[in-house]
Every structure is written in C-alpha cells, then in structure tokens.
Design an enzyme around this catalytic site. Structure first.
Site, PDB file in Angstrom:
ATOM      1  N   CYS A   1       0.820  -1.224   0.000  1.00 50.59           N
ATOM      2  CA  CYS A   1       0.000   0.000   0.000  1.00 50.59           C
ATOM      3  C   CYS A   1       0.849   1.269   0.000  1.00 50.59           C
ATOM      4  CB  CYS A   1      -0.951  -0.001   1.191  1.00 50.59           C
ATOM      5  SG  CYS A   1      -2.032  -1.429   1.204  1.00 50.59           S
TER       6      CYS A   1
ATOM      7  N   ASN B   1     -10.264  -0.438   0.262  1.00 55.46           N
ATOM      8  CA  ASN B   1      -8.810  -0.313   0.234  1.00 55.46           C
ATOM      9  C   ASN B   1      -8.283  -0.948  -1.057  1.00 55.46           C
ATOM     10  OD1 ASN B   1      -6.061  -0.736   0.553  1.00 55.46           O
ATOM     11  ND2 ASN B   1      -6.199  -1.318   2.707  1.00 55.46           N
TER      12      ASN B   1
ATOM     13  N   HIS C   1      -3.412   7.064   1.869  1.00 54.08           N
ATOM     14  CA  HIS C   1      -3.833   5.741   1.406  1.00 54.08           C
ATOM     15  C   HIS C   1      -5.213   5.460   2.015  1.00 54.08           C
ATOM     16  CE1 HIS C   1      -4.266   1.562   0.854  1.00 54.08           C
ATOM     17  NE2 HIS C   1      -3.916   1.224   2.080  1.00 54.08           N
TER      18      HIS C   1
HETATM   19  O1  UT7 Z   1      -3.730  -1.205   3.581  1.00 53.29           O
HETATM   20  C1  UT7 Z   1      -3.169  -1.850   4.678  1.00 53.29           C
HETATM   21  C2  UT7 Z   1      -3.532  -1.228   5.859  1.00 53.29           C
HETATM   22  N1  UT7 Z   1      -4.544  -1.976   6.590  1.00 53.29           N
HETATM   23  C3  UT7 Z   1      -5.261  -1.274   7.442  1.00 53.29           C
HETATM   24  O2  UT7 Z   1      -5.123  -0.081   7.493  1.00 53.29           O
HETATM   25  C4  UT7 Z   1      -6.194  -1.973   8.400  1.00 53.29           C
HETATM   26  C5  UT7 Z   1      -6.083  -1.360   9.769  1.00 53.29           C
HETATM   27  N2  UT7 Z   1      -7.020  -1.901  10.702  1.00 53.29           N
HETATM   28  C6  UT7 Z   1      -8.341  -1.590  10.676  1.00 53.29           C
HETATM   29  O3  UT7 Z   1      -8.758  -0.827   9.843  1.00 53.29           O
HETATM   30  C7  UT7 Z   1      -9.225  -2.145  11.740  1.00 53.29           C
HETATM   31  O4  UT7 Z   1      -8.456  -2.775  12.734  1.00 53.29           O
HETATM   32  C8  UT7 Z   1     -10.294  -3.158  11.192  1.00 53.29           C
HETATM   33  C9  UT7 Z   1     -11.321  -2.409  10.381  1.00 53.29           C
HETATM   34  C10 UT7 Z   1      -9.608  -4.211  10.360  1.00 53.29           C
HETATM   35  C11 UT7 Z   1     -11.009  -3.827  12.372  1.00 53.29           C
HETATM   36  O5  UT7 Z   1     -11.628  -2.858  13.209  1.00 53.29           O
HETATM   37  P1  UT7 Z   1     -11.490  -2.955  14.789  1.00 53.29           P
HETATM   38  O6  UT7 Z   1     -12.268  -1.860  15.355  1.00 53.29           O
HETATM   39  O7  UT7 Z   1     -10.010  -2.974  15.103  1.00 53.29           O
HETATM   40  O8  UT7 Z   1     -12.178  -4.326  15.107  1.00 53.29           O
HETATM   41  P2  UT7 Z   1     -11.575  -5.605  15.839  1.00 53.29           P
HETATM   42  O9  UT7 Z   1     -10.574  -6.285  14.987  1.00 53.29           O
HETATM   43  O10 UT7 Z   1     -11.171  -5.204  17.234  1.00 53.29           O
HETATM   44  O11 UT7 Z   1     -12.859  -6.524  15.964  1.00 53.29           O
HETATM   45  C12 UT7 Z   1     -13.933  -6.176  16.828  1.00 53.29           C
HETATM   46  C13 UT7 Z   1     -14.963  -7.275  16.737  1.00 53.29           C
HETATM   47  C14 UT7 Z   1     -14.378  -8.673  16.922  1.00 53.29           C
HETATM   48  O12 UT7 Z   1     -15.316  -9.449  17.630  1.00 53.29           O
HETATM   49  P3  UT7 Z   1     -15.089  -9.778  19.174  1.00 53.29           P
HETATM   50  O13 UT7 Z   1     -13.781 -10.513  19.236  1.00 53.29           O
HETATM   51  O14 UT7 Z   1     -15.046  -8.445  19.855  1.00 53.29           O
HETATM   52  O15 UT7 Z   1     -16.280 -10.602  19.507  1.00 53.29           O
HETATM   53  C15 UT7 Z   1     -14.283  -9.199  15.506  1.00 53.29           C
HETATM   54  O16 UT7 Z   1     -14.362 -10.614  15.453  1.00 53.29           O
HETATM   55  O17 UT7 Z   1     -15.564  -7.262  15.435  1.00 53.29           O
HETATM   56  C16 UT7 Z   1     -15.500  -8.577  14.873  1.00 53.29           C
HETATM   57  N3  UT7 Z   1     -15.380  -8.443  13.414  1.00 53.29           N
HETATM   58  C17 UT7 Z   1     -16.447  -8.324  12.613  1.00 53.29           C
HETATM   59  N4  UT7 Z   1     -17.766  -8.300  12.856  1.00 53.29           N
HETATM   60  C18 UT7 Z   1     -18.598  -8.146  11.817  1.00 53.29           C
HETATM   61  C19 UT7 Z   1     -14.248  -8.394  12.672  1.00 53.29           C
HETATM   62  N5  UT7 Z   1     -14.575  -8.248  11.369  1.00 53.29           N
HETATM   63  C20 UT7 Z   1     -15.919  -8.192  11.323  1.00 53.29           C
HETATM   64  C21 UT7 Z   1     -16.844  -8.041  10.258  1.00 53.29           C
HETATM   65  N6  UT7 Z   1     -18.158  -8.014  10.552  1.00 53.29           N
HETATM   66  N7  UT7 Z   1     -16.456  -7.909   8.977  1.00 53.29           N
END
Ligand code: UT7
Length: 330
Positions: free
Chosen positions: A114, A285, A255
């Site tokens: 990226c 993305n 990005h």
């Molecule tokens: O280009 C490369 C750069 N990549 C990035 O910039 C990505 C950077 N990271 C992010 O943007 C965020 O961390 C995400 C959008 C990927 C995730 O958001 P988050 O607020 O950090 O969520 P999380 O990973 O802490 O997940 C929270 C909850 C989890 O459930 P539990 O464990 O709290 O029960 C996940 O299992 O949300 C759950 N979850 C989902 N639920 C519904 C994860 N993905 C999903 C989904 N739909 N698609």
C-alpha cells in the site's frame, strides 16, 4: 540548460465495472453493513471479474494520464508499475508498455504494497532529477480480490480493485517539495500475502519447494495502531524537508484504508476535514491504487487546482510507510 526538477502533469484512473455492496458480503460471512460502515467507512468496493486484468485496468488509467499530460506513449522514457498483484509474477509493466505502444520506454514493477505509489513517486523523481529521463509514467494498481480469503470477515470486507496513474515530467522548478520513506521489517508478520510451500524430493538428495501464495492475513489492530502513529510522524518529516507548515497544505490524500484512520491522522496533524480527500466509501482499500485513484477523482472534480500543495502518505505491508509533499501541475 537541463531541467532537473519534476512536475506531475497528468492523472488517470480506472476501476472494474462490478460493485459489491456491504449488504451482499453478509451472504458470504457473518457481517453487516452497519459493522463495516461504522468500523471502516466502506460502503462498496469494485471487484475485477474475468476477463478484467490488472494490465487492462492499468492501461486505461495510463492512457488518461498520458493524454492529460499532453504527451504521447512514444514520449515515455520509463514506466513504473507499483503493484503487489501483477497478472504475472515476473511483472506486468512490460505488458502495459506493449499495450500503450510506449516503444522507447523501459518498464518494470515495484512492490511496496500500500506504500507502492508513494515509493514509486520518489523513485520516478530520482530518474528525472539525475537527468537520465524526462517523461515517466507511474501506475499504482492492485486486484486484491484475487488474494482475499472470502471466508475471513476480518479482511474480506476491506479490499477492492482499481488502478490509478500519473505522468511525471522534467520541469524547471521542482514540484516534489519533500519526502520521507520508511520500512520496519520487524513488524512484517502483521500483514502478509505469503508463499507457503512444502519440501518435495526432486531426485535423491535434492528437494525443491512446491506450493502457492496463501490469502491475505492481517492483524488489524496492530496495523491500525501503526498507521495512526507513524503516518502523522512521516508527514511531519516530509513537511520539515519541504520547509512548509501544516497549514500550508491544501489537500491531504492518504492511502484509503479506513475512514477512521483518515480522521485520526488528520486530527493529529490538525488538518480540517474539508482538506481531507476520501473515496474509501466507494472503493474500499485498493492498495497501491488508492492514492492515484483519489488524486485523479479530485483533479477531475476540479477540487485540486494547479499549484495546490498536496501531502500524501502510503502505509501498509512491510511494514512500510512514506510521505511526499508536492505541488500539482507545472
Ligand atoms: O492497507 C493496509 C492497511 N490496513 C489497514 O489499514 C487496516 C487497519 N485496521 C483496521 O482498519 C481495523 O483494525 C479493522 C477495520 C480491520 C477492524 O476494526 P477494529 O475496530 O479494530 O475491530 P476488531 O478487529 O477489534 O474486531 C472487533 C470485533 C471482533 O469481535 P469480538 O472478538 O469483539 O467478539 C471481531 O471478530 O468485530 C469482529 N469483526 C467483525 N464483525 C462483523 C471483525 N470483522 C468483522 C466483520 N463483521 N467484517
């Protein structure tokens, strides 16, 4: 006298025809439009369907950029393709060169995930600043849908496909005002599209590795933390080099990974919302394509005007990150 400055003189972009809305993803994995929108700002993404190809999208974006710059493919000295998802692992830049009929140009791929567009911008500029080349086509393009695990809701909702391109030309004044590029391989394991092979005996005593690339894996929390901390720092560094202050920036083009990252970075830098370019809602993305795609849209919408000062930053796998400050047009 030789022109040893650079100017970015044209842009173009292309996305696949097919949209995939958040709602449809809940047919694949346990997710919802509400979760995806509130956590990422993404509402839909474009998905390349066969026979759409990376070189096909990149060629369309390139033609637009070349025409906007007022040159022809025959004028190009160098074609740089920033991608992690070439049609051919040996590289796709030469295919694009042939499609364009850029007979004089040397063409090669550059892989920096990226961060690819920003790394490519700085690389392209060096060839011009040393007086070696005058006209460079830089493309950022990715088809990550080919490499997403469609059963992994933590990643499959984030990515989309697309291509963007710019033309850089030798110029009397230097419009690349400052830059800073960074890598930290100790954090490599947070975001991968890795080869996984197992040992197979070829002949007694000689084993070869046979396997394939595995789908994308990501530790979202760590990558989020990294982006929100490192991106403001690297933009500050590039601004310092450019001898500019934050309030002199007209547009911030990050990005397009996540609207929350865009907001957090802008807030840390004290850049007001109206200066932040965002199209993550429509495309998700798109990796190396996201910055030139957002740039091209803003130019075509008439937001970005000649002489505007743009701060851009790419960040992602490697981990790698970088920023560049440039002035639009000659
Ligand atoms: O280009 C490369 C750069 N990549 C990035 O910039 C990505 C950077 N990271 C992010 O943007 C965020 O961390 C995400 C959008 C990927 C995730 O958001 P988050 O607020 O950090 O969520 P999380 O990973 O802490 O997940 C929270 C909850 C989890 O459930 P539990 O464990 O709290 O029960 C996940 O299992 O949300 C759950 N979850 C989902 N639920 C519904 C994860 N993905 C999903 C989904 N739909 N698609």
């Amino acid at each position: 006298m030789q022109n040893l400055g650079i100017a970015i003189t044209g842009s173009g972009s292309a996305v696949p025809a097919t949209s995939l809305e958040n709602q449809r993803l809940s047919e694949l994995v346990e997710t919802s439009d509400e979760w995806i929108t509130s956590r990422t700002g993404i509402r839909q993404r474009r998905i390349a369907l066969p026979p759409e190809s990376l070189s096909g999208l990149a060629t369309i974006a390139s033609r637009q950029a070349i025409s906007a710059a007022g040159i022809t493919p025959a004028d190009l000295d160098l074609i740089l393709l920033a991608t992690s998802t070439p049609d051919d692992l040996f590289g796709s830049a030469c295919k694009i060169q042939a499609e364009l009929g850029a007979t004089k140009a040397v063409a090669f791929d550059l892989t920096a995930a990226c961060s690819g567009f920003v790394f490519g911008l700085v690389t392209a500029a060096q060839y011009i600043k040393t007086g070696v080349y005058q006209n460079v086509l830089l493309i950022g393009a990715d088809i990550l849908s080919r490499w997403v695990d469609w059963q992994d809701r933590r990643t499959c909702v984030l990515f989309g496909d697309g291509a963007g391109a710019v033309v850089l030309q030798a110029n009397q004044s230097d419009r690349l005002l400052g830059f800073s590029l960074k890598s930290d391989g100790t954090q490599n394991h947070y975001l991968n599209l890795a080869y996984n092979g197992s040992s197979q005996e070829l002949i007694p005593g000689i084993n070869v590795t046979k396997g394939t690339y595995e789908p994308i894996t990501m530790n979202g929390k760590e990558v989020y933390r990294f982006a929100v901390q490192r991106v403001p720092e690297v933009i500050d560094k590039a601004l310092f080099q450019a001898n500019l202050s934050v309030d002199q920036i007209d547009w911030l083009i990050l990005h397009q990974a996540n609207q929350r990252i865009l907001n957090a970075v802008a807030q840390r830098l004290n850049i007001p919302d109206h200066k932040v370019i965002s199209n993550v809602a429509n495309y998700g993305n798109t990796s190396a394509a996201s910055i030139p795609l957002a740039l091209d849209e803003a130019v075509r919408q008439g937001k970005i005007k000649p002489n505007d000062i743009i701060a851009t930053s790419g960040f992602g796998a490697g981990l790698s990150w970088g920023a560049a400050i440039f002035q639009w047009g000659r």
